[in-house]
Enzyme design. Structure first.
Site, PDB file in Angstrom:
ATOM      1  N   ASN A  28      -7.597   4.290   9.256  1.00 26.69           N
ATOM      2  CA  ASN A  28      -7.187   3.023   9.850  1.00 26.69           C
ATOM      3  C   ASN A  28      -7.338   2.991  11.361  1.00 26.69           C
ATOM      4  OD1 ASN A  28      -5.020   4.915   8.966  1.00 26.69           O
ATOM      5  ND2 ASN A  28      -3.777   3.738  10.401  1.00 26.69           N
ATOM      6  N   GLY A  41       0.822  -1.205   0.000  1.00 32.41           N
ATOM      7  CA  GLY A  41       0.000   0.000   0.000  1.00 32.41           C
ATOM      8  C   GLY A  41       0.858   1.258   0.000  1.00 32.41           C
ATOM      9  N   THR A  42       1.947   1.218   0.735  1.00 30.95           N
ATOM     10  CA  THR A  42       2.843   2.368   0.817  1.00 30.95           C
ATOM     11  C   THR A  42       3.397   2.719  -0.564  1.00 30.95           C
ATOM     12  OG1 THR A  42       3.440   1.765   3.083  1.00 30.95           O
ATOM     13  CG2 THR A  42       4.953   3.245   1.921  1.00 30.95           C
ATOM     14  N   GLY A  73      -2.594  -5.826  -0.129  1.00 36.09           N
ATOM     15  CA  GLY A  73      -3.016  -7.219   0.030  1.00 36.09           C
ATOM     16  C   GLY A  73      -3.223  -7.641   1.476  1.00 36.09           C
ATOM     17  N   HIS A  74      -2.275  -7.262   2.346  1.00 37.78           N
ATOM     18  CA  HIS A  74      -2.313  -7.859   3.691  1.00 37.78           C
ATOM     19  C   HIS A  74      -3.411  -7.286   4.575  1.00 37.78           C
ATOM     20  CE1 HIS A  74      -0.095  -4.905   6.377  1.00 37.78           C
ATOM     21  NE2 HIS A  74       0.240  -4.411   5.206  1.00 37.78           N
ATOM     22  N   CYS A  93       1.867   2.243  14.144  1.00 35.66           N
ATOM     23  CA  CYS A  93       3.030   3.021  13.738  1.00 35.66           C
ATOM     24  C   CYS A  93       3.446   4.019  14.805  1.00 35.66           C
ATOM     25  CB  CYS A  93       2.733   3.751  12.444  1.00 35.66           C
ATOM     26  SG  CYS A  93       1.969   2.686  11.244  1.00 35.66           S
ATOM     27  N   THR A 143      10.460  -7.655 -11.847  1.00 38.53           N
ATOM     28  CA  THR A 143       9.799  -8.935 -12.119  1.00 38.53           C
ATOM     29  C   THR A 143       8.612  -9.112 -11.180  1.00 38.53           C
ATOM     30  OG1 THR A 143      11.875  -9.857 -12.893  1.00 38.53           O
ATOM     31  CG2 THR A 143      10.161 -11.438 -12.255  1.00 38.53           C
ATOM     32  N   GLN A 185      -7.892   0.632   3.761  1.00 40.46           N
ATOM     33  CA  GLN A 185      -8.822   0.099   4.764  1.00 40.46           C
ATOM     34  C   GLN A 185     -10.241  -0.075   4.233  1.00 40.46           C
ATOM     35  OE1 GLN A 185      -8.143  -1.220   7.568  1.00 40.46           O
ATOM     36  NE2 GLN A 185      -6.042  -0.546   7.857  1.00 40.46           N
TER      37      GLN A 185
HETATM   38  C1  LIG Z   1      -1.700  -0.480   6.217  1.00 43.52           C
HETATM   39  C2  LIG Z   1      -2.009   0.795   5.545  1.00 43.52           C
HETATM   40  C3  LIG Z   1      -1.152   1.332   4.580  1.00 43.52           C
HETATM   41  C4  LIG Z   1       0.175   0.715   4.232  1.00 43.52           C
HETATM   42  O1  LIG Z   1       0.045  -0.490   3.522  1.00 43.52           O
HETATM   43  P1  LIG Z   1       1.324  -1.446   3.460  1.00 43.52           P
HETATM   44  O2  LIG Z   1       0.924  -2.525   2.498  1.00 43.52           O
HETATM   45  O3  LIG Z   1       1.537  -1.956   4.838  1.00 43.52           O
HETATM   46  O4  LIG Z   1       2.455  -0.631   2.953  1.00 43.52           O
HETATM   47  C5  LIG Z   1      -1.514   2.511   3.969  1.00 43.52           C
HETATM   48  N1  LIG Z   1      -2.655   3.129   4.277  1.00 43.52           N
HETATM   49  C6  LIG Z   1      -3.513   2.644   5.184  1.00 43.52           C
HETATM   50  C7  LIG Z   1      -4.785   3.375   5.459  1.00 43.52           C
HETATM   51  C8  LIG Z   1      -3.219   1.470   5.860  1.00 43.52           C
HETATM   52  O5  LIG Z   1      -4.058   0.999   6.777  1.00 43.52           O
END
Ligand SMILES: *Cc1c(COP(=O)(O)O)cnc(C)c1O
Length: 389
Positions: free
Chosen positions: A150, A71-72, A199-200, A324, A236, A178
């Site tokens: 979040n 996501g970052t 994804g996570h 964080c 890749t 989120q």
């Molecule tokens: C977890 C999160 C991210 C970061 O995602 P990562 O895959 O951990 O880099 C960004 N924005 C929000 C709102 C999140 O909750």
């Protein structure tokens, strides 16, 4: 001791269906999807399916999906793309309650010469929209507003904002990490130009994300190199994880109703029982416009870190403020932006549920929390000297 996991806004369990979909792509089908041979090509075909699955969850076109590492990276890519492709525009608008993935990047860009605006929120965590609209200018390159917060679960009116921003010819990006899988999203009927997901946070593995880029949006790659992802993200492909994200996107579509019925009911039960059983407790954030799985509850006059330690002794996993910010005793920037009093912000706990939670687990938490809070308050001078002593 069993683990009771209610920290799903931090990360989620990889769904067994996702693991199953991914496994062959580590061992049997390890080819490079860009290779000319059929062995690699078969992986390429699976990536195409995954792209369609993710697009389908968003109501987007497959070619509008760019796979990233997280996501970052999606957030960074979106903001850099807007700045690179509008080089004479030097102004960025975002909010005071973004995830660090956006907040820290925009703060950095401010230090290296961009003009930045951070839109404030009210006590309920709702954005000051007039403030935002008043600051749109011909110099604004991008407006980035998260879809859902979040920490509190507060949902922002991103569609409404995107329409206003588009009228001014400005790019609109949303960090929907989120929101994806928890609220319905249809990019087909949207004014949003770019959208980040991870994804996570939706039962796929860590280390895979995607950026939706609307067809026709000016774009510049963040990672340059090979021709992967149509030249929009070199490197890749993380084949197994992309295939896992595709499967997770499919499951998210299937689970959306359950997320908004059973999970929501568990969240509501947890919240109302804790508020009832624990004096001087309150919910942080907008109780109306909120993710179905999240509640942030302030237990006044005690420390969130101490609460988490005692919860951990019962196997209950949650967060104080944001993952964080833990490790420092500063209350989270989100709760500070909302003006939550220090005595409440310090004792705030975020419970974030998933479809894997059971009613027994919710009852277990409801049972364990009141004595934990009571025990800590007996040790708290603020509590003993305060009005509740
Ligand atoms: C977890 C999160 C991210 C970061 O995602 P990562 O895959 O951990 O880099 C960004 N924005 C929000 C709102 C999140 O909750």
């Amino acid at each position: 001791m069993e683990t009771v996991y209610v920290d799903n806004n931090a990360t989620t369990r990889v769904a067994p269906e996702v693991v199953e979909a991914m496994t062959p792509y580590f061992s049997d089908f390890y080819g490079n999807p860009s290779s000319m041979h059929a062995f690699g090509g078969s992986v390429g075909a699976k990536l195409k399916t995954a792209r369609e699955q993710v697009a389908s969850l968003l109501g987007a076109l497959p070619e509008e999906i760019v796979f990233t590492s997280c996501g970052t990276e999606s957030d960074s890519t979106a903001i850099h793309a807007a700045l690179q492709s509008n080089p004479d525009k030097r102004h960025i608008i975002t909010t005071r309650v973004e995830h660090p993935a956006v907040k820290n990047l925009v703060e950095h860009l401010g230090k290296i010469g961009y003009r930045t605006t951070f839109v404030p929120v009210d006590r309920q965590g709702r954005l000051d929209l007039d403030f935002l609209y008043d600051r749109l200018s011909d110099d604004t390159a991008i407006v980035s507003v998260m879809w859902a917060n979040n920490e509190t679960g507060t949902i922002f009116p991103v569609e409404e904002i995107a329409r206003k921003v588009r009228q001014r010819g400005i790019v609109f990006h949303t960090d929907a990490v989120q929101a994806v899988g928890k609220v319905p999203i249809d990019m087909g009927d949207s004014a949003i130009d770019m959208l980040s997901l991870s994804g996570h946070k939706l039962h796929a593995p860590k280390g895979i994300g995607a950026l939706y880029v609307r067809k026709g949006t000016k774009f510049a790659p963040f990672l340059m190199g090979g021709h992967q992802e149509g030249g929009r993200r070199a490197g890749t492909e993380n084949s197994a994880s992309i295939i896992g994200l595709g499967r997770a996107a499919q499951l998210a579509t299937e689970w959306m109703d359950e997320e908004n019925s059973r999970v929501r009911a568990f969240r509501d039960k947890l919240e109302s029982e804790l508020l009832k059983r624990v004096p001087a407790s309150m919910v942080n954030g907008d109780p109306e416009n909120r993710l179905p799985n999240t509640t942030s509850i302030a237990f006044e006059y005690i420390e969130g870190e101490a609460i988490l330690l005692l919860m951990d002794q019962h196997g209950i996993c949650a967060s104080s403020g944001s993952a964080c910010t833990s490790g420092s005793l500063e209350p989270s920037h989100v709760l500070r932006a909302m003006g939550v009093p220090f005595t409440a912000a310090h004792g705030s706990i975020r419970f974030s549920l998933s479809i894997y939670n059971t009613e027994e687990e919710i009852d277990f938490i409801i049972d364990k929390m009141p004595p934990i809070i009571e025990r800590l308050r007996q040790m708290s001078p603020f509590w003993r000297e305060g009005q509740f002593a």
